[in-house]
Every structure is written in C-alpha cells, then in structure tokens.
Design a protein around this motif. Sequence first.
Motif, PDB file in Angstrom:
ATOM      1  N   MET A 163       0.844  -1.198   0.000  1.00 24.87           N
ATOM      2  CA  MET A 163       0.000   0.000   0.000  1.00 24.87           C
ATOM      3  C   MET A 163       0.879   1.248   0.000  1.00 24.87           C
ATOM      4  N   THR A 164       0.563   2.184  -0.868  1.00 19.22           N
ATOM      5  CA  THR A 164       1.308   3.444  -0.954  1.00 19.22           C
ATOM      6  C   THR A 164       1.057   4.292   0.285  1.00 19.22           C
ATOM      7  N   ASP A 165       2.087   4.966   0.744  1.00 16.51           N
ATOM      8  CA  ASP A 165       1.932   5.944   1.821  1.00 16.51           C
ATOM      9  C   ASP A 165       1.122   7.112   1.259  1.00 16.51           C
ATOM     10  N   LEU A 166      -0.124   7.260   1.699  1.00 17.20           N
ATOM     11  CA  LEU A 166      -1.021   8.240   1.100  1.00 17.20           C
ATOM     12  C   LEU A 166      -0.588   9.678   1.371  1.00 17.20           C
ATOM     13  N   ILE A 167       0.000   9.914   2.539  1.00 15.48           N
ATOM     14  CA  ILE A 167       0.498  11.264   2.845  1.00 15.48           C
ATOM     15  C   ILE A 167       1.629  11.625   1.892  1.00 15.48           C
ATOM     16  N   LEU A 168       2.548  10.675   1.685  1.00 14.27           N
ATOM     17  CA  LEU A 168       3.657  10.911   0.758  1.00 14.27           C
ATOM     18  C   LEU A 168       3.132  11.090  -0.665  1.00 14.27           C
ATOM     19  N   HIS A 169       2.147  10.294  -1.035  1.00 14.78           N
ATOM     20  CA  HIS A 169       1.523  10.407  -2.358  1.00 14.78           C
ATOM     21  C   HIS A 169       0.949  11.809  -2.557  1.00 14.78           C
ATOM     22  N   LEU A 170       0.226  12.303  -1.565  1.00 12.76           N
ATOM     23  CA  LEU A 170      -0.347  13.652  -1.632  1.00 12.76           C
ATOM     24  C   LEU A 170       0.751  14.698  -1.765  1.00 12.76           C
ATOM     25  N   GLU A 171       1.778  14.584  -0.949  1.00 15.77           N
ATOM     26  CA  GLU A 171       2.862  15.571  -0.971  1.00 15.77           C
ATOM     27  C   GLU A 171       3.593  15.571  -2.317  1.00 15.77           C
ATOM     28  N   ASN A 172       3.797  14.387  -2.897  1.00  8.70           N
ATOM     29  CA  ASN A 172       4.470  14.304  -4.198  1.00  8.70           C
ATOM     30  C   ASN A 172       3.628  14.928  -5.306  1.00  8.70           C
ATOM     31  N   LEU A 173       2.320  14.657  -5.277  1.00 13.48           N
ATOM     32  CA  LEU A 173       1.431  15.243  -6.281  1.00 13.48           C
ATOM     33  C   LEU A 173       1.446  16.763  -6.200  1.00 13.48           C
ATOM     34  N   ILE A 188     -17.929   6.926 -18.394  1.00 12.62           N
ATOM     35  CA  ILE A 188     -17.198   5.676 -18.123  1.00 12.62           C
ATOM     36  C   ILE A 188     -15.696   5.935 -18.132  1.00 12.62           C
ATOM     37  N   ARG A 189     -15.238   6.721 -19.092  1.00  9.86           N
ATOM     38  CA  ARG A 189     -13.812   7.029 -19.190  1.00  9.86           C
ATOM     39  C   ARG A 189     -13.300   7.685 -17.905  1.00  9.86           C
ATOM     40  N   ARG A 190     -14.028   8.665 -17.406  1.00  5.05           N
ATOM     41  CA  ARG A 190     -13.603   9.341 -16.174  1.00  5.05           C
ATOM     42  C   ARG A 190     -13.577   8.375 -14.992  1.00  5.05           C
ATOM     43  N   GLU A 191     -14.611   7.546 -14.883  1.00  7.28           N
ATOM     44  CA  GLU A 191     -14.708   6.658 -13.724  1.00  7.28           C
ATOM     45  C   GLU A 191     -13.662   5.539 -13.777  1.00  7.28           C
ATOM     46  N   VAL A 192     -13.393   5.032 -14.965  1.00  7.91           N
ATOM     47  CA  VAL A 192     -12.332   4.019 -15.112  1.00  7.91           C
ATOM     48  C   VAL A 192     -10.991   4.606 -14.691  1.00  7.91           C
ATOM     49  N   LYS A 193     -10.726   5.820 -15.145  1.00  2.43           N
ATOM     50  CA  LYS A 193      -9.448   6.468 -14.829  1.00  2.43           C
ATOM     51  C   LYS A 193      -9.302   6.694 -13.321  1.00  2.43           C
ATOM     52  N   MET A 194     -10.366   7.192 -12.679  1.00  5.60           N
ATOM     53  CA  MET A 194     -10.315   7.430 -11.226  1.00  5.60           C
ATOM     54  C   MET A 194     -10.101   6.124 -10.472  1.00  5.60           C
ATOM     55  N   LEU A 195     -10.797   5.068 -10.908  1.00  2.00           N
ATOM     56  CA  LEU A 195     -10.647   3.772 -10.248  1.00  2.00           C
ATOM     57  C   LEU A 195      -9.225   3.238 -10.404  1.00  2.00           C
ATOM     58  N   LEU A 196      -8.672   3.332 -11.602  1.00  2.00           N
ATOM     59  CA  LEU A 196      -7.306   2.859 -11.836  1.00  2.00           C
ATOM     60  C   LEU A 196      -6.297   3.596 -10.967  1.00  2.00           C
ATOM     61  N   TYR A 197      -6.411   4.924 -10.908  1.00  2.00           N
ATOM     62  CA  TYR A 197      -5.477   5.707 -10.102  1.00  2.00           C
ATOM     63  C   TYR A 197      -5.518   5.271  -8.643  1.00  2.00           C
ATOM     64  N   ASN A 198      -6.717   5.062  -8.120  1.00  4.48           N
ATOM     65  CA  ASN A 198      -6.830   4.716  -6.703  1.00  4.48           C
ATOM     66  C   ASN A 198      -6.450   3.273  -6.422  1.00  4.48           C
ATOM     67  N   LEU A 199      -6.741   2.365  -7.352  1.00  5.86           N
ATOM     68  CA  LEU A 199      -6.327   0.971  -7.160  1.00  5.86           C
ATOM     69  C   LEU A 199      -4.809   0.861  -7.039  1.00  5.86           C
ATOM     70  N   LYS A 200      -4.101   1.673  -7.836  1.00  8.29           N
ATOM     71  CA  LYS A 200      -2.634   1.621  -7.817  1.00  8.29           C
ATOM     72  C   LYS A 200      -2.057   2.052  -6.470  1.00  8.29           C
ATOM     73  N   LEU A 201      -2.844   2.750  -5.679  1.00  7.71           N
ATOM     74  CA  LEU A 201      -2.372   3.170  -4.364  1.00  7.71           C
ATOM     75  C   LEU A 201      -2.360   2.023  -3.357  1.00  7.71           C
ATOM     76  N   PHE A 202      -3.159   0.994  -3.639  1.00  9.98           N
ATOM     77  CA  PHE A 202      -3.337  -0.074  -2.655  1.00  9.98           C
ATOM     78  C   PHE A 202      -2.935  -1.459  -3.146  1.00  9.98           C
ATOM     79  N   TYR A 203      -2.863  -1.646  -4.459  1.00  7.87           N
ATOM     80  CA  TYR A 203      -2.588  -2.984  -4.994  1.00  7.87           C
ATOM     81  C   TYR A 203      -1.575  -2.917  -6.131  1.00  7.87           C
TER      82      TYR A 203
END
Length: 264
Positions: A1-11, A169-184
Amino acid sequence: MTDLILHLENLLADIEALDTLHDCHPDKKAIHRLRVRIKMLKALVILLKWYFHDLDPDVLHATKKLFKRAGVVRDWQLLAEFVRRSGANEKVLQELKKLLRDKEDKAYKQYQSACRKLKKDSVKKIKFLLKPYIARMKEQPQAYFEKAASDISAQLMEKQMPDKSLHKIRREVKMLLYNLKLFYDEGSLPDYLPFQHLFLSKADKLLGSWHDATVAEGLLQKISASDELTRAAKEAVLQIVGAAAASANASRLKFKYDINQYQK
C-alpha cells in the motif's frame, strides 16, 4: 500500500513546480504530466469523500482552472499531431501548422495566467485540508472499490452508449485505476472486483484514443469554417475531420468488442 500522505505531498510538489514553467513553453509531456497529477489528486479526493462526507467538495478549487487551461493547450497540441499525419501537401501543411501554433500560443497565455494564480498558499491549503482525512484512513477502502467497480459494470451492460456515457465511463475508469494503484500491485488486484487490471487498462487506453479523436474532430470542424484559411486548406481540414471521425469510431467499436469479450 502506498503511503497516502507521501503520495499527496508528491502530487502537490509536482503541481507546485509548474510555477517555474510558465515563463517558458512546456512541451506536450509536461502539460500531460500536469493534467495527470491533478487527475490523480482528484481521484484521491473522490476516495476520501466516499468515507468522509464532511470533506469540502471544493477543496481542489485552486487547481480547476489550471487543469482546464492546460487541457486547452494539450488539445491544440494533439490536433497538430493529426495534421502532421494527414498527408496534406507542404504548402497547406505549413498554413495549418501556423494556424494551430497561433491557437496554441493564445491558449498558452491563458495557461500562464492560471499558473501565476496558483499561489503557494493554495497548494499548502490543499495539503492542510486533506492530510487529516488521510490520517483517518485505517483500512483498505474495499467498500469504495466495490461501489466504483459496480457502477462501471452497470454502465458497461447498457446497450446504448452515447458520447456522454462514454465520457462518464472514461472518467470513472481512470479514477478507479489511479486509486487501485495506491493499494494494490497491478498483477494482484482484489478478487472481489468484477474485472481485472488488464481490462481496465485496455478500456482506459481505448477510451483515451476515442476521446482524443473526438476532440480533434470537433476542433477541426470549427477550424474548417475559419476565414483565416485558404480554400485548399479548408478542403484539407475537412479530409482530416473524416480521418479523426474514423479513428474515433474505430476506438469506440474496439471498446465495445472488448466489453463483449469481458462479459462472456
């Protein structure tokens, strides 16, 4: 799982770094990188809002105009690619390139203005507002992933998919992919999802190609009526419109084919 605080700070660090780019014209990769970072930030906010309904829905207000202005620049850059691949004669090609450069330069000035208005305090405020909510995330957000995937699956089952539905669908797929990569990891997505990473990635790519071609088609149609172009250039533009429409349709059909394969 990605460190979400670090992820936020990097973005936020990547977005904030654009303050040094508005004095020189960033290339396509830089513009694309900015938009991706803002979309990843938006995805994180969508995830957090699923669990914390008191999160300010306008927390990303400071980045909205920057995202929009960068998108206009990128649209003209993408259109230039369609024109370069058109096979038009050199004289017409130079005329179209000049028009597109002028359009891009105008869009870039508006982008510069949006960059200047993205104050460092605005970026710090986003971090200040989001960090407490991230700190409250104590478990894997399975409920969010299940709901997001279920919503996409329901839309994929629809027989009719007008442009508006494909955009959604395009927007929702993209949002789901971005968030899945944070955890898996990509190869180990949870079994409770109704589809796997390969399908989502292919859908994202095909819908991205469809969207780019659709945007190019719309912009080209507007340009074809421009008084700034010679008759020969207008005729060439109309031919490119046809090519963009064909490209958009091919991506749409391939996407629908992949959905049928996924459902079998």
